[in-house]
Design an enzyme around this catalytic site. Structure first.
Site, PDB file in Angstrom:
ATOM      1  N   HIS A  34       0.807  -1.224   0.000  1.00  0.00           N
ATOM      2  CA  HIS A  34       0.000   0.000   0.000  1.00  0.00           C
ATOM      3  C   HIS A  34       0.838   1.272   0.000  1.00  0.00           C
ATOM      4  CE1 HIS A  34      -2.789   2.898   2.302  1.00  0.00           C
ATOM      5  NE2 HIS A  34      -3.262   2.791   1.067  1.00  0.00           N
ATOM      6  N   GLU A  54       0.822  -0.888  -5.008  1.00  0.00           N
ATOM      7  CA  GLU A  54      -0.207   0.129  -5.223  1.00  0.00           C
ATOM      8  C   GLU A  54       0.443   1.498  -5.131  1.00  0.00           C
ATOM      9  OE1 GLU A  54      -3.303   3.064  -3.683  1.00  0.00           O
ATOM     10  OE2 GLU A  54      -1.577   2.243  -2.617  1.00  0.00           O
ATOM     11  N   ASP A 103      -3.574   4.079  -8.544  1.00  0.00           N
ATOM     12  CA  ASP A 103      -4.760   4.707  -7.951  1.00  0.00           C
ATOM     13  C   ASP A 103      -4.770   6.173  -8.384  1.00  0.00           C
ATOM     14  OD1 ASP A 103      -6.854   5.603  -6.447  1.00  0.00           O
ATOM     15  OD2 ASP A 103      -6.081   4.916  -4.516  1.00  0.00           O
TER      16      ASP A 103
END
Length: 289
Positions: A34, A54, A103
């Site tokens: 993350h 990510e 993202d």
């Protein structure tokens, strides 16, 4: 002597067959690091054992940056520099990076032809990540109606997929009205909460998503964000909800080389190792889409 050779060949064939059958019956699981925004975070995540990354991306007037908050001093590396570093790690063959989840915070910030456009970001990924064998997952959180989504959708190649966030019925509806032309295997959904244990309806939504996946309506189902101490929830989602992986790390901070992310990753790996008849960590041989 000839009979011994034949026996050896038969045993080898059976071994290969058993391995193939096991691979087909095991779900490949993705541990997605993350908020990887800097080179040192890439190094940490890969050394810990992450098989996907990510990256939060924000467009500024002069280009794309690894940036979650979009504030004056919140940016990490430029997208180009971070992508190059990730690709270099993959080229060494010492690490297993299945895909990078982008993202995208502001997909419509710039018009076509500028370095901050969605086309420019896609070109960067195709120039740097994809030639290294790294697939790309384009994330559109509450922006499925954006021009950026339509650009990615209309030009999607076999290395790329799209992920939408939300409740399963909403995601299926969005794909139905906005995802025309996207192959099902490249339609991904995610549902989660920064504080995984406190999230509302996480299990039923993910279980429903996995059921739809198994019936050919979705490609992959992911959840987020598993952190240190979320052990039981991770086990439950992997076992009972049947998800394909989790974003793990800190709830609201960047990835780093400390005990928090390591512990969160260990929860995923420990479950997979304890259920090797049904699960395995995804490798470069597993095409996520």
């Amino acid at each position: 002597m000839q009979s011994i050779s034949v026996l050896i060949c038969v045993l080898l064939a059976l071994s290969i067959l058993n391995f193939t059958v096991a691979s087909l019956t095991q779900r490949p699981i993705y541990a997605i690091a993350h908020r990887v925004l800097r080179n040192e975070a890439v190094t940490a995540a890969l050394s810990h054992g992450a098989n996907a990354l990510e990256v939060d991306l924000t467009a500024w007037y002069f280009g794309w940056w690894a940036d979650h908050d979009g504030k004056l001093f919140s940016a990490g590396s430029t997208a180009r520099d971070l992508f190059k570093f990730i690709a270099q790690k993959q080229w060494t063959k010492d690490y297993n990076i299945s895909f990078v989840w982008l993202d995208i915070k502001n997909p419509d910030f710039c018009r076509k032809g500028r370095p901050c456009s969605i086309e420019a970001l896609r070109d960067l990924a195709r120039e740097i990540l994809e030639p290294a064998g790294i697939r790309v997952l384009y994330g559109f959180f509450e922006t499925a109606e954006s021009r950026g989504f339509k650009v990615i959708r209309d030009g999607l190649n076999s290395n790329e997929a799209v992920v939408l966030s939300g409740e399963t019925s909403t995601i299926l509806h969005l794909y139905n009205i906005s995802g025309a032309g996207i192959p099902v295997k490249q339609m991904v959904m995610d549902f989660g909460d920064s504080w995984l244990r406190k999230g509302v309806d996480i299990y039923p939504e993910l279980r429903y998503g996995s059921w739809k996946r198994d019936h050919g309506k979705l490609g992959k189902v992911f959840s987020w964000t598993s952190a240190q101490g979320d052990t039981e929830m991770v086990r439950y989602l992997l076992r009972e909800a049947g998800i394909d992986g989790l974003i793990y790390g800190y709830q609201t901070d960047e990835y780093n080389d400390k005990s928090g992310p390591k512990s969160a990753l260990k929860d995923i790996v420990d479950f997979v190792e304890a259920h090797s008849d049904t699960h395995r960590m995804a490798t470069e041989d597993d095409a996520p889409w």
